[in-house]
Design a protein around this motif. Structure first.
Motif, PDB file in Angstrom:
ATOM      1  N   PRO A  98      20.990  63.466   1.097  1.00 18.53           N
ATOM      2  CA  PRO A  98      21.414  62.069   0.951  1.00 18.53           C
ATOM      3  C   PRO A  98      22.359  61.897  -0.230  1.00 18.53           C
ATOM      4  O   PRO A  98      22.130  62.443  -1.305  1.00 18.53           O
ATOM      5  CB  PRO A  98      20.102  61.326   0.691  1.00 18.53           C
ATOM      6  N   SER A  99      23.441  61.156   0.007  1.00 13.24           N
ATOM      7  CA  SER A  99      24.385  60.859  -1.065  1.00 13.24           C
ATOM      8  C   SER A  99      25.072  59.542  -0.747  1.00 13.24           C
ATOM      9  O   SER A  99      25.454  59.289   0.391  1.00 13.24           O
ATOM     10  CB  SER A  99      25.419  61.978  -1.206  1.00 13.24           C
ATOM     11  N   GLY A 100      25.191  58.697  -1.717  1.00 14.66           N
ATOM     12  CA  GLY A 100      25.836  57.410  -1.510  1.00 14.66           C
ATOM     13  C   GLY A 100      24.958  56.464  -0.714  1.00 14.66           C
ATOM     14  O   GLY A 100      23.827  56.781  -0.353  1.00 14.66           O
ATOM     15  N   GLY A 150      21.133  49.580  -2.159  1.00 19.38           N
ATOM     16  CA  GLY A 150      20.971  49.341  -3.590  1.00 19.38           C
ATOM     17  C   GLY A 150      21.452  47.947  -3.939  1.00 19.38           C
ATOM     18  O   GLY A 150      21.019  46.970  -3.346  1.00 19.38           O
ATOM     19  N   GLN A 151      22.384  47.842  -4.851  1.00 21.16           N
ATOM     20  CA  GLN A 151      22.929  46.549  -5.256  1.00 21.16           C
ATOM     21  C   GLN A 151      24.134  46.152  -4.414  1.00 21.16           C
ATOM     22  O   GLN A 151      24.741  45.115  -4.646  1.00 21.16           O
ATOM     23  CB  GLN A 151      23.317  46.585  -6.734  1.00 21.16           C
ATOM     24  N   GLY A 152      24.493  46.975  -3.422  1.00 16.84           N
ATOM     25  CA  GLY A 152      25.664  46.699  -2.602  1.00 16.84           C
ATOM     26  C   GLY A 152      25.316  46.188  -1.222  1.00 16.84           C
ATOM     27  O   GLY A 152      24.217  45.697  -0.966  1.00 16.84           O
ATOM     28  N   GLY A 192      14.884  44.007   2.129  1.00 19.11           N
ATOM     29  CA  GLY A 192      16.274  43.593   2.139  1.00 19.11           C
ATOM     30  C   GLY A 192      16.508  42.533   3.187  1.00 19.11           C
ATOM     31  O   GLY A 192      15.576  41.832   3.609  1.00 19.11           O
ATOM     32  N   LEU A 193      17.733  42.452   3.653  1.00 21.34           N
ATOM     33  CA  LEU A 193      18.124  41.434   4.615  1.00 21.34           C
ATOM     34  C   LEU A 193      19.119  42.037   5.599  1.00 21.34           C
ATOM     35  O   LEU A 193      20.051  42.724   5.197  1.00 21.34           O
ATOM     36  CB  LEU A 193      18.770  40.270   3.859  1.00 21.34           C
ATOM     37  N   CYS A 199      16.481  48.600  -0.385  1.00 24.46           N
ATOM     38  CA  CYS A 199      15.665  49.144   0.698  1.00 24.46           C
ATOM     39  C   CYS A 199      16.222  50.487   1.144  1.00 24.46           C
ATOM     40  O   CYS A 199      17.337  50.859   0.792  1.00 24.46           O
ATOM     41  CB  CYS A 199      15.615  48.169   1.876  1.00 24.46           C
ATOM     42  N   GLU A 200      15.425  51.191   1.913  1.00 26.84           N
ATOM     43  CA  GLU A 200      15.859  52.434   2.557  1.00 26.84           C
ATOM     44  C   GLU A 200      15.584  52.274   4.042  1.00 26.84           C
ATOM     45  O   GLU A 200      14.462  51.989   4.454  1.00 26.84           O
ATOM     46  CB  GLU A 200      15.102  53.639   2.010  1.00 26.84           C
ATOM     47  N   VAL A 201      16.634  52.431   4.844  1.00 28.74           N
ATOM     48  CA  VAL A 201      16.566  52.186   6.279  1.00 28.74           C
ATOM     49  C   VAL A 201      17.157  53.373   7.020  1.00 28.74           C
ATOM     50  O   VAL A 201      18.191  53.913   6.618  1.00 28.74           O
ATOM     51  CB  VAL A 201      17.365  50.904   6.642  1.00 28.74           C
ATOM     52  N   ILE A 202      16.516  53.778   8.104  1.00 30.10           N
ATOM     53  CA  ILE A 202      17.119  54.744   9.018  1.00 30.10           C
ATOM     54  C   ILE A 202      17.715  53.936  10.166  1.00 30.10           C
ATOM     55  O   ILE A 202      17.015  53.127  10.790  1.00 30.10           O
ATOM     56  CB  ILE A 202      16.092  55.758   9.563  1.00 30.10           C
TER      57      ILE A 202
END
Length: 108
Positions: free
Chosen positions: A14-16, A38-40, A58-59, A91-94
């Protein structure tokens, strides 16, 4: 030898905010992206997807539907008719999508 064989089954590290999940050899069969805004904000064009929220909250924002709060453990079906989407939040989403190169998904 077995170690080398297993390593070929792994996707990229994982990167970015967006990274692939599967190795390139799987592109004609499966496609999935690990999303960490993240914040983006992470944007995607219109298209069928299944989102699995692994961590955080998140949203999900779309062009054609109300915003949907995302939280750990959720699974969300995103129809093509939702239009372009954005994921925001910590959040972390697949994001599971049709195979790369299919008529439904042309971006590698």
């Amino acid at each position: 030898m077995l170690f080398r064989s297993l390593a070929a089954l792994r996707g990229p590290a994982p990167s970015g905010p967006v990274s692939g999940v599967f190795p390139a050899a799987a592109d004609t069969f499966f496609a999935a992206e690990r999303i960490r805004p993240g914040q983006g904000v992470v944007s995607a064009g219109p298209g069928f997807a299944v989102l699995v929220v692994l961590a955080g909250g998140g949203l999900l924002c779309s062009e054609q539907a109300d915003d949907l709060p995302l939280s750990h453990g959720m699974t969300v079906l995103v129809p093509h008719g939702a239009g372009g989407t954005r994921i925001v939040g910590d959040c972390e989403v697949i994001r599971c999508i049709p195979p790369y190169g299919s008529h439904s998904n042309t971006a590698p």
